[in-house]
Scaffold this motif. Structure first.
Motif, PDB file in Angstrom:
ATOM      1  N   ASP A 191      -6.110   7.086 -19.370  1.00 20.90           N
ATOM      2  CA  ASP A 191      -6.432   7.703 -18.078  1.00 20.90           C
ATOM      3  C   ASP A 191      -7.777   7.223 -17.553  1.00 20.90           C
ATOM      4  N   CYS A 192      -8.736   7.085 -18.449  1.00 22.17           N
ATOM      5  CA  CYS A 192     -10.071   6.620 -18.037  1.00 22.17           C
ATOM      6  C   CYS A 192     -10.007   5.201 -17.486  1.00 22.17           C
ATOM      7  N   ALA A 193      -9.182   4.357 -18.123  1.00 19.79           N
ATOM      8  CA  ALA A 193      -9.068   2.974 -17.670  1.00 19.79           C
ATOM      9  C   ALA A 193      -8.475   2.917 -16.266  1.00 19.79           C
ATOM     10  N   LEU A 194      -7.469   3.742 -16.000  1.00 20.83           N
ATOM     11  CA  LEU A 194      -6.882   3.781 -14.663  1.00 20.83           C
ATOM     12  C   LEU A 194      -7.888   4.276 -13.629  1.00 20.83           C
ATOM     13  N   ALA A 195      -8.624   5.306 -13.985  1.00 21.39           N
ATOM     14  CA  ALA A 195      -9.579   5.899 -13.048  1.00 21.39           C
ATOM     15  C   ALA A 195     -10.730   4.948 -12.742  1.00 21.39           C
ATOM     16  N   ARG A 196     -11.104   4.115 -13.717  1.00 20.55           N
ATOM     17  CA  ARG A 196     -12.231   3.191 -13.520  1.00 20.55           C
ATOM     18  C   ARG A 196     -11.879   2.038 -12.591  1.00 20.55           C
ATOM     19  N   ASP A 197     -10.632   1.671 -12.561  1.00 20.38           N
ATOM     20  CA  ASP A 197     -10.214   0.539 -11.743  1.00 20.38           C
ATOM     21  C   ASP A 197      -9.868   1.038 -10.343  1.00 20.38           C
ATOM     22  N   PRO A 198     -10.625   0.642  -9.320  1.00 22.37           N
ATOM     23  CA  PRO A 198     -10.386   1.165  -7.968  1.00 22.37           C
ATOM     24  C   PRO A 198      -8.968   0.909  -7.459  1.00 22.37           C
ATOM     25  N   LEU A 199      -8.418  -0.268  -7.747  1.00 25.13           N
ATOM     26  CA  LEU A 199      -7.079  -0.580  -7.264  1.00 25.13           C
ATOM     27  C   LEU A 199      -6.028   0.266  -7.981  1.00 25.13           C
ATOM     28  N   ASP A 200      -6.153   0.414  -9.294  1.00 27.22           N
ATOM     29  CA  ASP A 200      -5.213   1.259 -10.037  1.00 27.22           C
ATOM     30  C   ASP A 200      -5.271   2.701  -9.540  1.00 27.22           C
ATOM     31  N   ALA A 201      -6.473   3.190  -9.298  1.00 24.63           N
ATOM     32  CA  ALA A 201      -6.627   4.562  -8.803  1.00 24.63           C
ATOM     33  C   ALA A 201      -5.998   4.707  -7.421  1.00 24.63           C
ATOM     34  N   TYR A 202      -6.150   3.692  -6.576  1.00 29.08           N
ATOM     35  CA  TYR A 202      -5.560   3.726  -5.246  1.00 29.08           C
ATOM     36  C   TYR A 202      -4.035   3.751  -5.331  1.00 29.08           C
ATOM     37  N   MET A 203      -3.469   2.877  -6.164  1.00 28.34           N
ATOM     38  CA  MET A 203      -2.019   2.832  -6.305  1.00 28.34           C
ATOM     39  C   MET A 203      -1.482   4.159  -6.835  1.00 28.34           C
ATOM     40  N   ALA A 204      -2.174   4.737  -7.807  1.00 27.22           N
ATOM     41  CA  ALA A 204      -1.729   6.016  -8.370  1.00 27.22           C
ATOM     42  C   ALA A 204      -1.726   7.113  -7.301  1.00 27.22           C
ATOM     43  N   ARG A 205      -2.752   7.106  -6.444  1.00 29.78           N
ATOM     44  CA  ARG A 205      -2.823   8.119  -5.379  1.00 29.78           C
ATOM     45  C   ARG A 205      -1.681   7.946  -4.384  1.00 29.78           C
ATOM     46  N   ARG A 206      -1.413   6.717  -3.999  1.00 30.02           N
ATOM     47  CA  ARG A 206      -0.325   6.472  -3.050  1.00 30.02           C
ATOM     48  C   ARG A 206       1.036   6.792  -3.671  1.00 30.02           C
ATOM     49  N   ARG A 213       1.621   9.146  -5.860  1.00 30.95           N
ATOM     50  CA  ARG A 213       1.744  10.612  -5.828  1.00 30.95           C
ATOM     51  C   ARG A 213       2.149  11.089  -4.426  1.00 30.95           C
ATOM     52  N   GLU A 214       1.569  10.484  -3.404  1.00 28.29           N
ATOM     53  CA  GLU A 214       1.904  10.867  -2.033  1.00 28.29           C
ATOM     54  C   GLU A 214       3.379  10.593  -1.732  1.00 28.29           C
ATOM     55  N   ILE A 215       3.873   9.449  -2.160  1.00 31.70           N
ATOM     56  CA  ILE A 215       5.271   9.093  -1.919  1.00 31.70           C
ATOM     57  C   ILE A 215       6.202  10.054  -2.649  1.00 31.70           C
ATOM     58  N   ILE A 216       5.897  10.310  -3.919  1.00 28.53           N
ATOM     59  CA  ILE A 216       6.741  11.215  -4.702  1.00 28.53           C
ATOM     60  C   ILE A 216       6.748  12.602  -4.077  1.00 28.53           C
ATOM     61  N   GLY A 217       5.582  13.071  -3.652  1.00 24.08           N
ATOM     62  CA  GLY A 217       5.492  14.393  -3.051  1.00 24.08           C
ATOM     63  C   GLY A 217       6.274  14.536  -1.768  1.00 24.08           C
ATOM     64  N   SER A 218       6.368  13.445  -1.003  1.00 27.35           N
ATOM     65  CA  SER A 218       7.094  13.496   0.270  1.00 27.35           C
ATOM     66  C   SER A 218       8.577  13.207   0.102  1.00 27.35           C
ATOM     67  N   LEU A 219       8.956  12.675  -1.053  1.00 21.06           N
ATOM     68  CA  LEU A 219      10.330  12.217  -1.241  1.00 21.06           C
ATOM     69  C   LEU A 219      11.298  13.345  -1.559  1.00 21.06           C
ATOM     70  N   PHE A 220      10.914  14.251  -2.434  1.00 16.57           N
ATOM     71  CA  PHE A 220      11.853  15.272  -2.900  1.00 16.57           C
ATOM     72  C   PHE A 220      12.419  16.148  -1.783  1.00 16.57           C
ATOM     73  N   PRO A 221      11.628  16.563  -0.801  1.00 17.78           N
ATOM     74  CA  PRO A 221      12.219  17.380   0.266  1.00 17.78           C
ATOM     75  C   PRO A 221      13.314  16.666   1.060  1.00 17.78           C
TER      76      PRO A 221
END
Length: 243
Positions: free
Chosen positions: A21-36, A38-46
């Motif tokens: 988790d720390c490695a993902l959080a340290r890498d700006p691009l990985d953190a950005y992809m993870a955030r996006r 989550r947004e897609i998954i959150g909007s998909l289920f409805p």
């Protein structure tokens, strides 16, 4: 690239744990992809008939990044990984999830078929034989008509990687959009929708946190959703359905 050129992802994955988790959080691009993601998954289920799945399975769950999103959503949440150290990190985050430390490409899970399987940050890293074995196992865990939600974060056909290839750089990444669709089709899945992420990140200097977290990034991200352009994104979330 032949499978022998890869270190088996199954084995390398087992050595990871508390630092993941720390490695993902340290890498700006990985953190950005993870955030996006989550947004897609959150909007998909409805939008699906899966507003509240009865049973879900997070395949190769790692430290529970995606499992957490399903822990309070599905009536019964399951997760599996071959790494005991990964699962040890995931369990405290997901109190309603039943975890298994198991290789389901070799031994089937002793649970009823699920409506939804998620598989993130796996297929892009795995070798071809493991990809095929994993898809067979996932297909066997899903009920007919069930959904597989996965991502490909190692697309070799991104604008940045294509530019690097012109100057002789050779990445080991080989899971482009068309290859992934072919693997899914042969495993008995139909791709329903692809959500691209990060098309506009074509140069390394755009991977700085002050850019990735800006309003400009939100506006430029709309380019990733244009049909056909998602094929060239550095990350994509794919919704597939078992035939």
């Amino acid at each position: 690239m032949p499978d022998s050129a890869f270190t088996s992802y199954r084995h390398s994955h087992q050595r990871k744990g508390s630092d993941y988790d720390c490695a993902l959080a340290r890498d700006p691009l990985d953190a950005y992809m993870a955030r996006r993601e989550r947004e897609i998954i959150g909007s998909l289920f409805p939008r699906l008939s899966l507003r509240r799945p009865r049973r879900s399975l997070d395949f190769a769950c790692g430290t529970g990044r995606i499992t957490q999103l399903l822990d309070g959503l599905a009536e019964e949440s399951f997760a599996v990984d071959v790494s005991s150290t990964m699962v040890a990190e995931a369990r405290p985050k997901c109190p309603r999830t039943t975890f298994f430390v198991q290789d389901i490409t070799e031994t089937q899970l002793s649970i009823a078929p699920v409506q939804l399987v998620t598989a993130f940050r796996f297929f892009g890293n795995a070798e071809d034989d493991l990809r095929r074995r994993a898809l067979r196992a996932i297909q066997g865990a899903l009920e007919p008509g069930g959904y597989l939600l996965l991502n490909d974060h190692e697309n070799p056909w991104t604008l940045q990687r294509l530019a690097r290839r012109l100057v002789g750089d050779r990445s080991r990444a080989d899971l482009h959009h068309w290859k992934l669709r072919r693997l899914l089709r042969r495993a008995g899945f139909r791709v329903r929708r692809t959500y691209g992420i990060g098309l506009w990140i074509y140069r390394a200097k755009l991977e700085r946190p002050e850019i990735l977290d800006s309003r400009w990034a939100d506006a430029l991200e709309l380019l990733s959703r244009i049909p056909m352009l998602d094929r060239f994104c550095p990350d994509a979330v794919i919704l597939a359905q078992r035939s």
